[in-house]
Design a protein around this motif. Structure first.
Motif, PDB file in Angstrom:
ATOM      1  N   MET A   1       0.802  -1.206   0.000  1.00  0.00           N
ATOM      2  CA  MET A   1       0.000   0.000   0.000  1.00  0.00           C
ATOM      3  C   MET A   1       0.848   1.275   0.000  1.00  0.00           C
ATOM      4  SD  MET A   1      -3.308   1.611   1.628  1.00  0.00           S
ATOM      5  CE  MET A   1      -3.790   0.703   2.987  1.00  0.00           C
ATOM      6  N   PRO A   2       1.973   1.358   0.700  1.00  0.00           N
ATOM      7  CA  PRO A   2       2.755   2.600   0.648  1.00  0.00           C
ATOM      8  C   PRO A   2       3.164   2.999  -0.769  1.00  0.00           C
ATOM      9  CG  PRO A   2       3.491   1.277   2.483  1.00  0.00           C
ATOM     10  CD  PRO A   2       2.530   0.424   1.688  1.00  0.00           C
TER      11      PRO A   2
ATOM     12  N   ARG B   1       0.271   4.801  -2.290  1.00  0.00           N
ATOM     13  CA  ARG B   1       0.120   6.116  -1.646  1.00  0.00           C
ATOM     14  C   ARG B   1       1.163   7.103  -2.151  1.00  0.00           C
ATOM     15  NH1 ARG B   1      -4.152   7.757   1.745  1.00  0.00           N
ATOM     16  NH2 ARG B   1      -5.147   5.879   2.485  1.00  0.00           N
ATOM     17  N   THR B   2       2.410   6.682  -2.256  1.00  0.00           N
ATOM     18  CA  THR B   2       3.450   7.615  -2.717  1.00  0.00           C
ATOM     19  C   THR B   2       3.252   7.963  -4.193  1.00  0.00           C
ATOM     20  OG1 THR B   2       4.979   5.778  -3.091  1.00  0.00           O
ATOM     21  CG2 THR B   2       5.162   6.930  -0.995  1.00  0.00           C
TER      22      THR B   2
ATOM     23  N   LEU C   1      -7.272   6.589   6.101  1.00  0.00           N
ATOM     24  CA  LEU C   1      -6.319   5.765   6.853  1.00  0.00           C
ATOM     25  C   LEU C   1      -6.894   5.145   8.119  1.00  0.00           C
ATOM     26  CD1 LEU C   1      -3.036   7.828   6.628  1.00  0.00           C
ATOM     27  CD2 LEU C   1      -3.611   5.720   5.436  1.00  0.00           C
TER      28      LEU C   1
ATOM     29  N   GLU D   1      -8.076  -0.129   8.994  1.00  0.00           N
ATOM     30  CA  GLU D   1      -6.690  -0.579   8.966  1.00  0.00           C
ATOM     31  C   GLU D   1      -6.136  -0.644  10.389  1.00  0.00           C
ATOM     32  OE1 GLU D   1      -7.775   1.938   7.155  1.00  0.00           O
ATOM     33  OE2 GLU D   1      -7.284   1.570   5.060  1.00  0.00           O
TER      34      GLU D   1
ATOM     35  N   ARG E   1      -0.219   0.107  10.643  1.00  0.00           N
ATOM     36  CA  ARG E   1      -0.180   0.342   9.193  1.00  0.00           C
ATOM     37  C   ARG E   1      -0.505   1.800   8.870  1.00  0.00           C
ATOM     38  NH1 ARG E   1      -3.681  -3.390   5.500  1.00  0.00           N
ATOM     39  NH2 ARG E   1      -2.330  -4.913   6.507  1.00  0.00           N
ATOM     40  N   MET E   2      -1.475   2.366   9.581  1.00  0.00           N
ATOM     41  CA  MET E   2      -1.824   3.764   9.376  1.00  0.00           C
ATOM     42  C   MET E   2      -0.627   4.667   9.691  1.00  0.00           C
ATOM     43  SD  MET E   2      -4.771   6.099  11.171  1.00  0.00           S
ATOM     44  CE  MET E   2      -4.013   6.075  12.774  1.00  0.00           C
TER      45      MET E   2
ATOM     46  N   THR F   1       2.113   4.429   7.051  1.00  0.00           N
ATOM     47  CA  THR F   1       1.763   5.160   5.838  1.00  0.00           C
ATOM     48  C   THR F   1       1.965   6.657   6.037  1.00  0.00           C
ATOM     49  OG1 THR F   1       0.168   3.456   5.225  1.00  0.00           O
ATOM     50  CG2 THR F   1      -0.070   5.596   4.154  1.00  0.00           C
TER      51      THR F   1
ATOM     52  N   VAL G   1       5.660   7.418   5.793  1.00  0.00           N
ATOM     53  CA  VAL G   1       6.157   7.385   4.411  1.00  0.00           C
ATOM     54  C   VAL G   1       5.763   8.660   3.676  1.00  0.00           C
ATOM     55  CG1 VAL G   1       5.853   6.242   2.173  1.00  0.00           C
ATOM     56  CG2 VAL G   1       6.274   4.874   4.213  1.00  0.00           C
ATOM     57  N   LEU G   2       4.519   9.084   3.833  1.00  0.00           N
ATOM     58  CA  LEU G   2       4.045  10.271   3.121  1.00  0.00           C
ATOM     59  C   LEU G   2       4.673  11.545   3.655  1.00  0.00           C
ATOM     60  CD1 LEU G   2       0.262   9.443   2.662  1.00  0.00           C
ATOM     61  CD2 LEU G   2       2.117   9.235   0.987  1.00  0.00           C
TER      62      LEU G   2
END
Length: 93
Positions: free
Chosen positions: A1-2, A5-6, A26, A30, A34-35, A38, A41-42
């Motif tokens: 999923m990341p 999202r990216t 998010l 979930e 995991r939220m 993410t 990462v963002l």
């Protein structure tokens, strides 16, 4: 999923210029880890000049963990609690 999202963030930023950006979807079932992963990462990819809102964050514990790059939070919990007077009465008891 990341990766999705990216990719989504990169494509959205290409469509700018923007005055702000939202992260959403998010906290709809979930797991919290995991939220948070993410969001992490963002956050690394978000432009420092744009305010960031985390849409539909579920409760205050999410807000406190939201991250340094999250400037605003949106949550339905205060509205639900206000409609039933729970937020104002819980502390009074």
């Amino acid at each position: 999923m990341p990766a999705l999202r990216t990719e989504s963030l990169d494509r959205i930023l290409e469509l700018g210029p923007w005055t702000g950006i939202a992260i959403g979807g998010l906290s709809v079932g979930e797991p919290k880890d995991r939220m948070y992963a993410t969001i992490d990462v963002l956050e690394a990819r978000l432009p420092a000049t744009l305010p960031v809102i985390l849409w539909a964050s579920d409760f205050r514990r999410t807000w406190s963990r939201g991250g340094a790059r999250v400037d605003m939070f949106d949550c339905v919990a205060p509205t639900r609690g206000g409609a039933t007077a729970r937020h104002s009465l819980q502390r009074a008891r």
